[in-house]
Design a protein around this motif. Structure first.
Motif, mmCIF file in Angstrom:
data_model
loop_
_atom_site.group_PDB
_atom_site.id
_atom_site.type_symbol
_atom_site.label_atom_id
_atom_site.label_comp_id
_atom_site.label_asym_id
_atom_site.label_seq_id
_atom_site.Cartn_x
_atom_site.Cartn_y
_atom_site.Cartn_z
ATOM 1 N N THR A 120 10.139 4.329 7.746
ATOM 2 C CA THR A 120 10.040 2.759 7.942
ATOM 3 C C THR A 120 11.286 2.040 8.174
ATOM 4 O OG1 THR A 120 8.755 0.625 7.175
ATOM 5 C CG2 THR A 120 10.125 1.851 5.489
ATOM 6 N N GLN A 145 1.136 10.742 -4.034
ATOM 7 C CA GLN A 145 -0.313 10.306 -4.093
ATOM 8 C C GLN A 145 -1.332 10.818 -4.709
ATOM 9 O OE1 GLN A 145 -0.594 12.725 0.002
ATOM 10 N NE2 GLN A 145 -0.448 10.927 1.129
ATOM 11 N N LEU A 166 7.875 -0.551 -0.481
ATOM 12 C CA LEU A 166 6.409 -0.681 -0.634
ATOM 13 C C LEU A 166 5.809 -0.411 0.645
ATOM 14 C CD1 LEU A 166 6.711 -4.111 -2.419
ATOM 15 C CD2 LEU A 166 5.799 -1.857 -3.381
ATOM 16 N N ARG A 167 6.280 -0.720 1.681
ATOM 17 C CA ARG A 167 5.874 -0.162 3.096
ATOM 18 C C ARG A 167 5.711 1.338 3.423
ATOM 19 N NH1 ARG A 167 10.016 -3.621 5.514
ATOM 20 N NH2 ARG A 167 9.505 -5.559 5.400
ATOM 21 N N HIS A 170 2.872 1.898 1.133
ATOM 22 C CA HIS A 170 1.436 1.863 1.540
ATOM 23 C C HIS A 170 0.884 2.877 2.652
ATOM 24 C CE1 HIS A 170 -0.926 -0.584 4.215
ATOM 25 N NE2 HIS A 170 -1.458 -0.990 2.894
ATOM 26 N N GLY A 171 2.104 3.427 3.333
ATOM 27 C CA GLY A 171 1.780 4.266 4.717
ATOM 28 C C GLY A 171 1.205 5.723 4.159
ATOM 29 N N GLY A 173 -0.605 5.524 1.292
ATOM 30 C CA GLY A 173 -1.739 5.089 0.520
ATOM 31 C C GLY A 173 -1.503 5.034 -0.986
ATOM 32 N N GLU A 175 -0.050 2.384 -3.799
ATOM 33 C CA GLU A 175 0.347 1.025 -4.293
ATOM 34 C C GLU A 175 0.916 1.234 -6.006
ATOM 35 O OE1 GLU A 175 -1.306 -3.507 -5.312
ATOM 36 O OE2 GLU A 175 -2.699 -1.700 -4.538
ATOM 37 N N GLU A 196 4.433 -10.862 1.820
ATOM 38 C CA GLU A 196 4.018 -9.572 2.417
ATOM 39 C C GLU A 196 3.102 -8.776 1.638
ATOM 40 O OE1 GLU A 196 5.751 -5.954 5.052
ATOM 41 O OE2 GLU A 196 7.092 -7.293 4.178
ATOM 42 N N PHE A 197 3.466 -8.862 0.340
ATOM 43 C CA PHE A 197 2.965 -8.048 -0.636
ATOM 44 C C PHE A 197 2.441 -9.037 -1.909
ATOM 45 C CE2 PHE A 197 5.892 -5.336 1.268
ATOM 46 C CZ PHE A 197 4.883 -4.181 1.877
#
Length: 236
Positions: A120, A145, A166-167, A170-171, A173, A175, A196-197
């Motif tokens: 990212t 994961q 965080l992005r 998130h990519g 899966g 949090e 954003e979050f």
């Protein structure tokens, strides 16, 4: 204090009240004090307290890692993910104190086996426009994961680095159950990160908290309103 004297020792409590001259007394959770240099922001009447973790003494690094591990432990993370550059040694030390055998370092250097989809943009003062990218090694995915992840950086100032982390999570899966840092520098990060979050700010833990400062006579005191101006300094 001389410039090289900062970040070398932790003083006993209590912290001195304002106004402060050249140093801000940042309190650890146990009440002890770490003196941070105050850096004036050019063209304004404001200043910020500064922390450069890789210039700190080993004793200070250890104390910050101890405190952050204590703040993150209630979230029961199973793996700690670290953000480059100065967040990596802190994340490693925190993971060790949590009893983990390893941690998951993110990076900005693309190895030939990396997948561009697992990256990212990462904005910073030195790479405007997001020319730098944040990567997770594909081999780290099984560690992250489906696991309880704590995301760690050294300082949260604008929130840009944490948002990139965080992005990236998130990519894939994920949090994180907790977000930690050695210092929360002012409140500038809170609004853009929450936009954003929305759930992220409630999961953030900082060992040290430092306000935006303003001139008070010959010294400094907390600004009357938080972050009335954009900061043009690196998050350190």
């Amino acid at each position: 204090m001389q410039p090289h004297d900062f970040w070398q020792e932790i003083a006993p409590p209590p912290a001195a009240p304002p106004p402060w001259t050249d140093r801000f007394p940042a309190s650890l959770p146990d009440g002890r004090v770490l003196f941070l240099p105050i850096r004036p922001l050019a063209g304004t009447a404001n200043g910020i307290a500064s922390l450069i973790l890789n210039q700190a003494s080993f004793a200070v690094e250890a104390a910050l890692a101890d405190a952050l591990a204590g703040l993150l432990r209630p979230a029961a993370p199973e793996i700690v993910a670290g953000l480059p550059t100065l967040g990596l040694p802190l994340a490693r030390a925190v993971a060790e104190r949590l009893g983990h055998a390893r941690y998951a370092p993110f990076g900005t250097s693309r190895k030939f086996w990396y997948d561009e989809a697992l990256s990212t943009p990462l904005s910073s003062i030195t790479s405007p426009g997001g020319s730098k990218r944040l990567y997770v090694d594909p081999r780290m995915l099984p560690l992250l994961q489906g696991r309880r992840v704590a995301l760690v950086d050294d300082v949260i100032s604008s929130g840009a680095s944490i948002a990139a982390g965080l992005r990236l999570l998130h990519g894939i899966g994920v949090e994180p159950v907790a977000i930690g840092c050695a210092m929360l520098q002012t409140e500038r990060w809170r609004a853009p990160l929450a936009a954003e979050f929305p759930s992220a700010p409630a999961r953030i833990h900082g060992v040290l908290r430092t306000p935006l400062l303003s001139r008070e006579g010959e010294g400094w005191a907390p600004a009357a309103s938080p972050d009335p101006i954009p900061l043009e300094e690196p998050a350190r």
